[in-house]
Design a protein around this motif. Structure first.
Motif, mmCIF file in Angstrom:
data_model
loop_
_atom_site.group_PDB
_atom_site.id
_atom_site.type_symbol
_atom_site.label_atom_id
_atom_site.label_comp_id
_atom_site.label_asym_id
_atom_site.label_seq_id
_atom_site.Cartn_x
_atom_site.Cartn_y
_atom_site.Cartn_z
ATOM 1 N N ALA A 246 -0.175 -22.908 -14.418
ATOM 2 C CA ALA A 246 0.200 -22.592 -13.037
ATOM 3 C C ALA A 246 -0.530 -21.341 -12.560
ATOM 4 O O ALA A 246 -1.054 -21.298 -11.427
ATOM 5 C CB ALA A 246 1.716 -22.401 -12.941
ATOM 6 N N ILE A 247 -0.608 -20.314 -13.418
ATOM 7 C CA ILE A 247 -1.313 -19.082 -13.058
ATOM 8 C C ILE A 247 -2.798 -19.354 -12.850
ATOM 9 O O ILE A 247 -3.424 -18.816 -11.932
ATOM 10 C CB ILE A 247 -1.089 -18.019 -14.153
ATOM 11 C CG1 ILE A 247 0.386 -17.600 -14.188
ATOM 12 C CG2 ILE A 247 -2.002 -16.816 -13.934
ATOM 13 C CD1 ILE A 247 0.754 -16.751 -15.375
ATOM 14 N N ARG A 248 -3.371 -20.208 -13.679
ATOM 15 C CA ARG A 248 -4.795 -20.536 -13.556
ATOM 16 C C ARG A 248 -5.114 -21.206 -12.228
ATOM 17 O O ARG A 248 -6.124 -20.898 -11.583
ATOM 18 C CB ARG A 248 -5.218 -21.456 -14.713
ATOM 19 C CG ARG A 248 -6.682 -21.875 -14.678
ATOM 20 C CD ARG A 248 -7.020 -22.837 -15.793
ATOM 21 N NE ARG A 248 -6.367 -24.126 -15.633
ATOM 22 C CZ ARG A 248 -6.797 -25.112 -14.839
ATOM 23 N NH1 ARG A 248 -7.894 -24.931 -14.098
ATOM 24 N NH2 ARG A 248 -6.154 -26.254 -14.784
ATOM 25 N N ALA A 280 10.914 -12.574 -17.555
ATOM 26 C CA ALA A 280 10.240 -11.271 -17.535
ATOM 27 C C ALA A 280 9.085 -11.240 -18.528
ATOM 28 O O ALA A 280 8.028 -10.642 -18.261
ATOM 29 C CB ALA A 280 11.246 -10.164 -17.845
ATOM 30 N N ALA A 281 9.266 -11.900 -19.678
ATOM 31 C CA ALA A 281 8.197 -11.932 -20.685
ATOM 32 C C ALA A 281 6.988 -12.699 -20.172
ATOM 33 O O ALA A 281 5.836 -12.279 -20.394
ATOM 34 C CB ALA A 281 8.722 -12.559 -21.973
ATOM 35 N N SER A 286 1.442 -12.258 -18.027
ATOM 36 C CA SER A 286 0.444 -12.670 -17.035
ATOM 37 C C SER A 286 -0.509 -11.527 -16.690
ATOM 38 O O SER A 286 -1.638 -11.760 -16.243
ATOM 39 C CB SER A 286 1.130 -13.163 -15.766
ATOM 40 O OG SER A 286 1.662 -12.073 -15.007
ATOM 41 N N GLY A 287 -0.037 -10.275 -16.855
ATOM 42 C CA GLY A 287 -0.860 -9.129 -16.499
ATOM 43 C C GLY A 287 -1.022 -8.953 -15.005
ATOM 44 O O GLY A 287 -1.875 -8.171 -14.550
ATOM 45 N N ILE A 301 8.403 -14.685 -9.773
ATOM 46 C CA ILE A 301 7.340 -14.815 -8.771
ATOM 47 C C ILE A 301 6.167 -13.967 -9.222
ATOM 48 O O ILE A 301 6.322 -12.758 -9.474
ATOM 49 C CB ILE A 301 7.820 -14.377 -7.365
ATOM 50 C CG1 ILE A 301 8.914 -15.332 -6.839
ATOM 51 C CG2 ILE A 301 6.645 -14.389 -6.394
ATOM 52 C CD1 ILE A 301 10.302 -14.901 -7.128
ATOM 53 N N ILE A 302 5.021 -14.603 -9.403
ATOM 54 C CA ILE A 302 3.818 -13.926 -9.891
ATOM 55 C C ILE A 302 2.757 -13.970 -8.783
ATOM 56 O O ILE A 302 2.430 -15.044 -8.275
ATOM 57 C CB ILE A 302 3.260 -14.612 -11.148
ATOM 58 C CG1 ILE A 302 4.309 -14.648 -12.252
ATOM 59 C CG2 ILE A 302 2.001 -13.901 -11.628
ATOM 60 C CD1 ILE A 302 3.886 -15.460 -13.467
#
Length: 306
Positions: A246-248, A280-281, A286-287, A301-302
């Motif tokens: 998802a982050i990618r 939270a982890a 994700s950085g 939420i990122i």
């Protein structure tokens, strides 16, 4: 003895039954009954809406629900009346009976699913307009309507990909509001239902089958990626991969929601619990800038702005 999943008949939600008002798939037989219910037979479990009995390995269910009563609150009815008391068990059986009740509620499957989608979307809208209302007694739609509202409030501008969309009610709402939306689910049958529903509702939505741990989109392909009540269905290592994917793929934001449970609810196919600490982890790993929120469950939420 339980039949291994690989040997169970495939669920075809759009396949007509042997006659109107009947669904059969080799594992369950579901029949709609209107009017006075037949006398309860020996060995039959009778609840407010259902009669259930077994013949060998097959489960037979009769229901008294009309087409206009069929919406996603059917999930709550089946859970409360048959699965939570322990009369029936297992997510596969739950899915088959759910499908059977929907399909048997109208003369043909397409008409039945069309009514199901319209009824559910209408109910979601009613719940969102209800100020602090109690909702239906079993409350399935009432429980996730505020989740949908919160998702809509968290989105960055631009396009949306919902991963693990299931029936796709949220994706349909976002698309009908003018967003460019793509929905995906690992089940090809579920995706076929959603594409057919979107066409009947004249909502511009693209849906395709995809594995959350190996998304077939390039990096930064969409502005927002949603994982809404998906991660509790995945084993921990697969959940890690789904979050990474998802982050990618997200150009601007990832929105994740999970139920906060003490034990995974087998009826809904949950295989793990996810805590605020777990969220939270993932955020820390994700950085990227992120926040964890508790609101009708847990949220991560990122911000992935790139």
């Amino acid at each position: 003895m339980t039949t291994p999943p690989s040997r169970l008949a495939v669920i075809d939600a759009l396949r007509p039954g042997p006659e109107a008002g009947v669904y059969q798939d080799g594992v369950v037989s579901v029949r709609s009954w209107q009017g006075t219910r037949p006398r309860r037979q020996l060995g039959t479990i009778r609840t407010r809406h259902f009669d259930v009995h077994r013949e060998g390995d097959q489960v037979h269910l009769i229901h008294c629900l009309r087409t206009d009563q069929i919406d996603d609150d059917l999930s709550g009815l089946l859970a409360e009346e048959l699965f939570q008391p322990g009369w029936l068990r297992g997510p596969d059986l739950f899915e088959r009976l759910f499908t059977g009740v929907v399909v048997s509620s109208a003369p043909d499957p397409e008409q039945a699913w069309s009514a199901f989608y319209r009824n559910t979307l209408r109910r979601v809208e009613q719940e969102l307009r209800r100020p602090g209302g109690a909702g239906a007694p079993h409350g399935t739609v009432a429980e996730y309507a505020p989740v949908y509202r919160f998702v809509e409030q968290q989105l960055a501008s631009g396009s949306v990909l919902e991963v693990g969309c299931c029936f796709g009610f949220l994706a349909l709402r976002l698309a009908s509001a003018g967003r460019q939306v793509t929905a995906s689910d690992i089940s090809a049958g579920t995706v076929a239902l959603l594409n057919a529903a979107a066409a009947r509702l004249d909502i511009p939505l693209a849906a395709r089958a995809a594995d959350a741990t190996r998304l077939p989109w390039q990096g930064g392909a969409t502005d927002n990626v949603l994982l809404i009540h998906l991660l509790e269905h995945l084993e921990p290592d697969l959940g890690d991969r789904a979050v990474a994917e998802a982050i990618r793929v997200a150009r601007r934001r990832v929105v994740i929601a999970v139920p906060l449970e003490d034990e995974p609810d087998e009826t809904w196919g949950h295989v793990r619990t996810v805590s605020l600490e777990d969220l939270a982890a993932w955020g820390a790993a994700s950085g990227r800038p992120h926040r964890v929120i508790e609101h009708h469950g847990g949220w991560l939420i990122i911000d992935t702005d790139r």
